[in-house]
Design a protein around this motif. Structure first.
Motif, PDB file in Angstrom:
ATOM      1  N   LYS A 148       0.832  -1.208   0.000  1.00 19.61           N
ATOM      2  CA  LYS A 148       0.000   0.000   0.000  1.00 19.61           C
ATOM      3  C   LYS A 148       0.866   1.258   0.000  1.00 19.61           C
ATOM      4  N   VAL A 149       1.942   1.219   0.784  1.00 20.84           N
ATOM      5  CA  VAL A 149       2.857   2.364   0.821  1.00 20.84           C
ATOM      6  C   VAL A 149       3.506   2.568  -0.539  1.00 20.84           C
ATOM      7  N   PHE A 150       3.924   1.460  -1.162  1.00 20.61           N
ATOM      8  CA  PHE A 150       4.565   1.577  -2.466  1.00 20.61           C
ATOM      9  C   PHE A 150       3.598   2.134  -3.506  1.00 20.61           C
ATOM     10  N   THR A 151       2.342   1.694  -3.471  1.00 22.19           N
ATOM     11  CA  THR A 151       1.349   2.219  -4.409  1.00 22.19           C
ATOM     12  C   THR A 151       1.149   3.714  -4.190  1.00 22.19           C
ATOM     13  N   TRP A 152       1.101   4.137  -2.934  1.00 19.80           N
ATOM     14  CA  TRP A 152       0.941   5.571  -2.643  1.00 19.80           C
ATOM     15  C   TRP A 152       2.128   6.360  -3.196  1.00 19.80           C
ATOM     16  N   LEU A 153       3.331   5.853  -2.953  1.00 17.45           N
ATOM     17  CA  LEU A 153       4.521   6.538  -3.455  1.00 17.45           C
ATOM     18  C   LEU A 153       4.538   6.546  -4.981  1.00 17.45           C
ATOM     19  N   SER A 154       4.164   5.428  -5.576  1.00 18.25           N
ATOM     20  CA  SER A 154       4.146   5.341  -7.034  1.00 18.25           C
ATOM     21  C   SER A 154       3.165   6.343  -7.635  1.00 18.25           C
ATOM     22  N   ASN A 155       2.010   6.485  -7.018  1.00 12.43           N
ATOM     23  CA  ASN A 155       1.020   7.441  -7.517  1.00 12.43           C
ATOM     24  C   ASN A 155       1.493   8.875  -7.390  1.00 12.43           C
ATOM     25  N   ASP A 164      -3.957  -0.063  -7.755  1.00 12.33           N
ATOM     26  CA  ASP A 164      -3.140  -1.243  -7.487  1.00 12.33           C
ATOM     27  C   ASP A 164      -2.045  -1.338  -8.534  1.00 12.33           C
ATOM     28  N   VAL A 165      -0.838  -0.922  -8.165  1.00 11.58           N
ATOM     29  CA  VAL A 165       0.276  -0.884  -9.115  1.00 11.58           C
ATOM     30  C   VAL A 165       0.799  -2.279  -9.433  1.00 11.58           C
ATOM     31  N   THR A 166       0.871  -3.154  -8.419  1.00 12.70           N
ATOM     32  CA  THR A 166       1.644  -4.385  -8.559  1.00 12.70           C
ATOM     33  C   THR A 166       0.826  -5.649  -8.804  1.00 12.70           C
ATOM     34  N   CYS A 167      -0.464  -5.527  -9.038  1.00 14.56           N
ATOM     35  CA  CYS A 167      -1.256  -6.733  -9.328  1.00 14.56           C
ATOM     36  C   CYS A 167      -0.708  -7.422 -10.580  1.00 14.56           C
ATOM     37  N   GLY A 168      -0.435  -8.729 -10.467  1.00  9.18           N
ATOM     38  CA  GLY A 168       0.195  -9.456 -11.573  1.00  9.18           C
ATOM     39  C   GLY A 168      -0.799 -10.010 -12.570  1.00  9.18           C
ATOM     40  N   TRP A 189      11.175  -4.595  -8.638  1.00 10.25           N
ATOM     41  CA  TRP A 189       9.774  -4.412  -8.276  1.00 10.25           C
ATOM     42  C   TRP A 189       9.186  -3.117  -8.828  1.00 10.25           C
ATOM     43  N   SER A 190      10.018  -2.141  -9.116  1.00 14.36           N
ATOM     44  CA  SER A 190       9.533  -0.845  -9.591  1.00 14.36           C
ATOM     45  C   SER A 190       9.146  -0.865 -11.066  1.00 14.36           C
ATOM     46  N   PHE A 191       9.360  -1.987 -11.769  1.00 13.60           N
ATOM     47  CA  PHE A 191       9.047  -2.002 -13.201  1.00 13.60           C
ATOM     48  C   PHE A 191       7.556  -1.756 -13.449  1.00 13.60           C
ATOM     49  N   ILE A 224      12.202  -6.335   2.423  1.00  8.16           N
ATOM     50  CA  ILE A 224      12.881  -5.080   2.765  1.00  8.16           C
ATOM     51  C   ILE A 224      13.839  -4.668   1.651  1.00  8.16           C
ATOM     52  N   LYS A 225      14.660  -5.605   1.168  1.00 11.16           N
ATOM     53  CA  LYS A 225      15.633  -5.291   0.118  1.00 11.16           C
ATOM     54  C   LYS A 225      14.942  -4.818  -1.145  1.00 11.16           C
ATOM     55  N   ASP A 226      13.876  -5.528  -1.560  1.00 10.90           N
ATOM     56  CA  ASP A 226      13.200  -5.179  -2.809  1.00 10.90           C
ATOM     57  C   ASP A 226      12.419  -3.877  -2.689  1.00 10.90           C
ATOM     58  N   VAL A 227      11.859  -3.602  -1.512  1.00 11.47           N
ATOM     59  CA  VAL A 227      11.133  -2.341  -1.325  1.00 11.47           C
ATOM     60  C   VAL A 227      12.092  -1.162  -1.405  1.00 11.47           C
TER      61      VAL A 227
END
Length: 266
Positions: A148-155, A164-168, A189-191, A224-227
């Motif tokens: 959720k944090v990553f989606t917020w930052l991505s937006n 939902d940025v990362t839904c596969g 993960w940022s792709f 943690i590493k991938d985030v």
């Protein structure tokens, strides 16, 4: 060869425990579909027997291709190779675990067709976070919270503007998918954010649809590493854009050199 209506791209990295059941479900789903389709399995440096099991499962049942390049280069790299090798009118990316069931595709394909309100969308992607989505089994709390944090930052950093940025589970018109992935430069993960950023920048229309989803244990994500790496990736997206790396998509597509593909007899 006749052009398939749909190409399904599945990145594979040590999936011998999950790939056969997933492929059986895909074969069952498409058994009565009235169109031609293909599967592209992208071997991202697997060390197990997943690809062998996949070949055995698909043999003589559907047209399929294996793309392999030896080393583990990340899911984003695998998807770039698979999408750009796809021949279908539409290209579906799905994870090997089918956390989003394959029959959710029924919700997506109609949005590509023109209707009274618009000329059809260029990209249709699943969302676990919008109204109407159903989560049968949640991710562990920490991983879900970080997502959720990553989606917020991505937006806010990469102008994704999706729930939902990362839904596969994402589908593209072929010509759009080819242009976007040819310009892709990030493979961690940022792709996901980069792909959406490129699409937004070039004016492509994105539609999110709510999907059924369940967490499948055994993720390859090193949380943690991938985030941390992905947060750096969001900043790199901005740097790449400033350098003009996400413009002139047709020229990037023309210069792309695909990985040698293994065509098994089937």
């Amino acid at each position: 060869m006749d052009e398939p209506h749909l190409s399904i791209v599945i990145p594979i990295f040590n999936e011998e425990q999950r790939i056969k059941p997933s492929l059986v479900k895909i074969l069952d789903y498409f058994q009565n579909k009235p169109f031609k389709w293909e599967i592209l399995l992208v071997d991202d440096g697997s060390k197990d027997q997943g690809i062998t099991l996949a070949k055995e499962t698909l043999h003589n049942k559907v047209e399929f291709r294996i793309i392999s390049y030896g080393d583990n280069k990340g899911k984003g790299y695998a998807l770039k190779q698979g999408v750009l090798a796809s021949r279908g009118k539409f290209i579906l990316f799905t994870d090997a675990d089918l956390a989003t069931p394959i029959d959710e595709l029924d919700k997506m394909l109609p949005w590509f067709e023109p209707n009274a309100d618009n000329s059809g969308y260029d990209i249709v992607q699943g969302s676990r976070k919008m109204n109407g989505a159903t989560i049968e089994r949640h991710q562990p709390w920490l991983r879900e919270s970080m997502g959720k944090v990553f989606t917020w930052l991505s937006n806010n950093v990469a102008n994704s503007h999706v729930s939902d940025v990362t839904c596969g589970f994402k589908c593209y018109r072929r010509e759009i998918g080819h242009r976007i992935y040819a310009a892709q430069q990030l493979y961690d993960w940022s792709f996901d954010s980069e792909i959406i950023f490129i699409a937004r920048k070039n004016g492509y229309k994105i539609k999110e649809v709510p999907v059924h989803w369940h967490d499948v244990r055994g993720t390859k994500v090193r949380l943690i590493k991938d985030v941390v790496r992905s947060l750096k990736g969001l900043l790199q997206i901005r740097i790449n854009d400033w350098r003009g790396n996400y413009s002139s998509l047709d020229s990037k597509l023309a210069s792309f050199e695909s990985i040698v593909t293994d065509y098994p007899e089937n």
